[in-house]
Design a protein around this motif. Structure first.
Motif, PDB file in Angstrom:
ATOM      1  N   MET A  70       0.828  -1.208   0.000  1.00 18.74           N
ATOM      2  CA  MET A  70       0.000   0.000   0.000  1.00 18.74           C
ATOM      3  C   MET A  70       0.863   1.258   0.000  1.00 18.74           C
ATOM      4  N   SER A  71       0.313   2.300  -0.594  1.00 24.66           N
ATOM      5  CA  SER A  71       0.960   3.609  -0.507  1.00 24.66           C
ATOM      6  C   SER A  71       0.648   4.199   0.868  1.00 24.66           C
ATOM      7  N   ALA A  72       1.337   5.247   1.220  1.00 27.81           N
ATOM      8  CA  ALA A  72       1.091   5.908   2.509  1.00 27.81           C
ATOM      9  C   ALA A  72      -0.360   6.386   2.607  1.00 27.81           C
ATOM     10  N   GLU A  73      -0.890   6.880   1.495  1.00 27.90           N
ATOM     11  CA  GLU A  73      -2.283   7.360   1.490  1.00 27.90           C
ATOM     12  C   GLU A  73      -3.255   6.201   1.707  1.00 27.90           C
ATOM     13  N   GLU A  74      -2.962   5.057   1.084  1.00 26.23           N
ATOM     14  CA  GLU A  74      -3.833   3.891   1.259  1.00 26.23           C
ATOM     15  C   GLU A  74      -3.764   3.364   2.687  1.00 26.23           C
ATOM     16  N   ARG A  75      -2.599   3.407   3.284  1.00 28.33           N
ATOM     17  CA  ARG A  75      -2.469   2.970   4.675  1.00 28.33           C
ATOM     18  C   ARG A  75      -3.305   3.851   5.593  1.00 28.33           C
ATOM     19  N   THR A  76      -3.211   5.154   5.386  1.00 26.45           N
ATOM     20  CA  THR A  76      -3.982   6.093   6.201  1.00 26.45           C
ATOM     21  C   THR A  76      -5.478   5.871   5.998  1.00 26.45           C
ATOM     22  N   ALA A  77      -5.886   5.667   4.748  1.00 27.68           N
ATOM     23  CA  ALA A  77      -7.306   5.422   4.459  1.00 27.68           C
ATOM     24  C   ALA A  77      -7.772   4.140   5.139  1.00 27.68           C
ATOM     25  N   ASN A  78      -6.949   3.099   5.100  1.00 26.07           N
ATOM     26  CA  ASN A  78      -7.311   1.836   5.745  1.00 26.07           C
ATOM     27  C   ASN A  78      -7.428   2.018   7.260  1.00 26.07           C
ATOM     28  N   GLN A  79      -6.494   2.726   7.855  1.00 20.96           N
ATOM     29  CA  GLN A  79      -6.547   2.984   9.291  1.00 20.96           C
ATOM     30  C   GLN A  79      -7.810   3.757   9.653  1.00 20.96           C
ATOM     31  N   THR A  80      -8.124   4.765   8.861  1.00 18.90           N
ATOM     32  CA  THR A  80      -9.302   5.587   9.126  1.00 18.90           C
ATOM     33  C   THR A  80     -10.580   4.752   9.024  1.00 18.90           C
ATOM     34  N   LYS A  81     -10.663   3.897   7.999  1.00 19.51           N
ATOM     35  CA  LYS A  81     -11.841   3.034   7.850  1.00 19.51           C
ATOM     36  C   LYS A  81     -11.974   2.093   9.040  1.00 19.51           C
ATOM     37  N   MET A  82     -10.858   1.479   9.436  1.00 21.33           N
ATOM     38  CA  MET A  82     -10.920   0.532  10.556  1.00 21.33           C
ATOM     39  C   MET A  82     -11.289   1.238  11.855  1.00 21.33           C
ATOM     40  N   ARG A  83     -10.810   2.436  12.043  1.00 19.49           N
ATOM     41  CA  ARG A  83     -11.120   3.166  13.269  1.00 19.49           C
ATOM     42  C   ARG A  83     -12.545   3.721  13.267  1.00 19.49           C
ATOM     43  N   ALA A  84     -13.157   3.786  12.103  1.00 17.30           N
ATOM     44  CA  ALA A  84     -14.506   4.339  11.999  1.00 17.30           C
ATOM     45  C   ALA A  84     -15.594   3.292  12.201  1.00 17.30           C
ATOM     46  N   VAL A  85     -15.256   1.996  12.152  1.00 18.30           N
ATOM     47  CA  VAL A  85     -16.284   0.968  12.309  1.00 18.30           C
ATOM     48  C   VAL A  85     -16.856   1.012  13.717  1.00 18.30           C
ATOM     49  N   LYS A  86     -18.118   0.625  13.810  1.00 19.65           N
ATOM     50  CA  LYS A  86     -18.794   0.672  15.107  1.00 19.65           C
ATOM     51  C   LYS A  86     -19.176  -0.712  15.621  1.00 19.65           C
ATOM     52  N   THR A  87     -19.260  -1.692  14.718  1.00 16.72           N
ATOM     53  CA  THR A  87     -19.640  -3.044  15.126  1.00 16.72           C
ATOM     54  C   THR A  87     -18.633  -4.062  14.601  1.00 16.72           C
ATOM     55  N   TYR A  88     -18.663  -5.226  15.216  1.00 18.39           N
ATOM     56  CA  TYR A  88     -17.765  -6.310  14.809  1.00 18.39           C
ATOM     57  C   TYR A  88     -18.050  -6.724  13.365  1.00 18.39           C
ATOM     58  N   ASP A  89     -19.327  -6.836  13.012  1.00 22.92           N
ATOM     59  CA  ASP A  89     -19.679  -7.244  11.647  1.00 22.92           C
ATOM     60  C   ASP A  89     -19.192  -6.223  10.623  1.00 22.92           C
ATOM     61  N   GLU A  90     -19.352  -4.945  10.928  1.00 24.56           N
ATOM     62  CA  GLU A  90     -18.867  -3.885  10.037  1.00 24.56           C
ATOM     63  C   GLU A  90     -17.343  -3.973   9.905  1.00 24.56           C
ATOM     64  N   CYS A  91     -16.677  -4.253  10.998  1.00 25.86           N
ATOM     65  CA  CYS A  91     -15.220  -4.392  10.991  1.00 25.86           C
ATOM     66  C   CYS A  91     -14.803  -5.543  10.078  1.00 25.86           C
ATOM     67  N   LYS A  92     -15.480  -6.678  10.194  1.00 25.15           N
ATOM     68  CA  LYS A  92     -15.142  -7.841   9.375  1.00 25.15           C
ATOM     69  C   LYS A  92     -15.346  -7.557   7.883  1.00 25.15           C
ATOM     70  N   VAL A  93     -16.369  -6.779   7.546  1.00 23.75           N
ATOM     71  CA  VAL A  93     -16.605  -6.423   6.133  1.00 23.75           C
ATOM     72  C   VAL A  93     -15.454  -5.567   5.616  1.00 23.75           C
TER      73      VAL A  93
END
Length: 131
Positions: A70-93
């Motif tokens: 991943m590029s640095a931007e993709e890493r940041t986007a992935n971190q942001t998405k993972m930190r934004a999830v609210k439920t376990y099922d959403e996290c798994k998706v």
């Protein structure tokens, strides 16, 4: 005569040790702050959008398959998405989608992805970050 040779040896040794120490001390690195946990990889302790107080939660090369693809931007986007999830099922998706993209990239480059040491969604649930 012998004393001056010993003094020169000590002076040279001291100068060499100082020069080597200076290069090590000059290297900047992450500094642990309160609540940031042991792992201080890239992104550790960031409190950007979606972080929701996850100070001890990190997403890095040790727990994110394909991190190096991943590029640095993709890493940041992935971190942001993972930190934004609210439920376990959403996290798994979110996690499954990311893993699928990284598997595709790895196959294109003929690379085998390393498995994470532990499942990020399980860790987030155990720490109370998601339900």
């Amino acid at each position: 005569m012998k004393t001056s040779t010993i003094a020169k040896s000590i002076a040279i040794s001291t100068a060499l040790a100082a020069a080597l120490s200076a290069s090590v001390l000059a290297q900047s690195g992450p500094v642990a702050g309160p609540g940031m946990g042991m792992g201080m990889g890239p992104g550790a302790g960031q409190m950007g959008p979606g972080a929701r107080g996850m100070r001890g939660m990190r997403f890095d090369q040790t727990n994110t398959p394909g991190w190096t693809l991943m590029s640095a931007e993709e890493r940041t986007a992935n971190q942001t998405k993972m930190r934004a999830v609210k439920t376990y099922d959403e996290c798994k998706v979110v996690q499954s989608e990311q893993h699928a993209v990284m598997e595709t990239r790895a196959k294109e480059k003929n690379i085998t992805l390393n498995a994470p040491r532990q499942n990020g969604c399980d860790v987030m649930k155990a720490r109370g970050f998601i339900k």
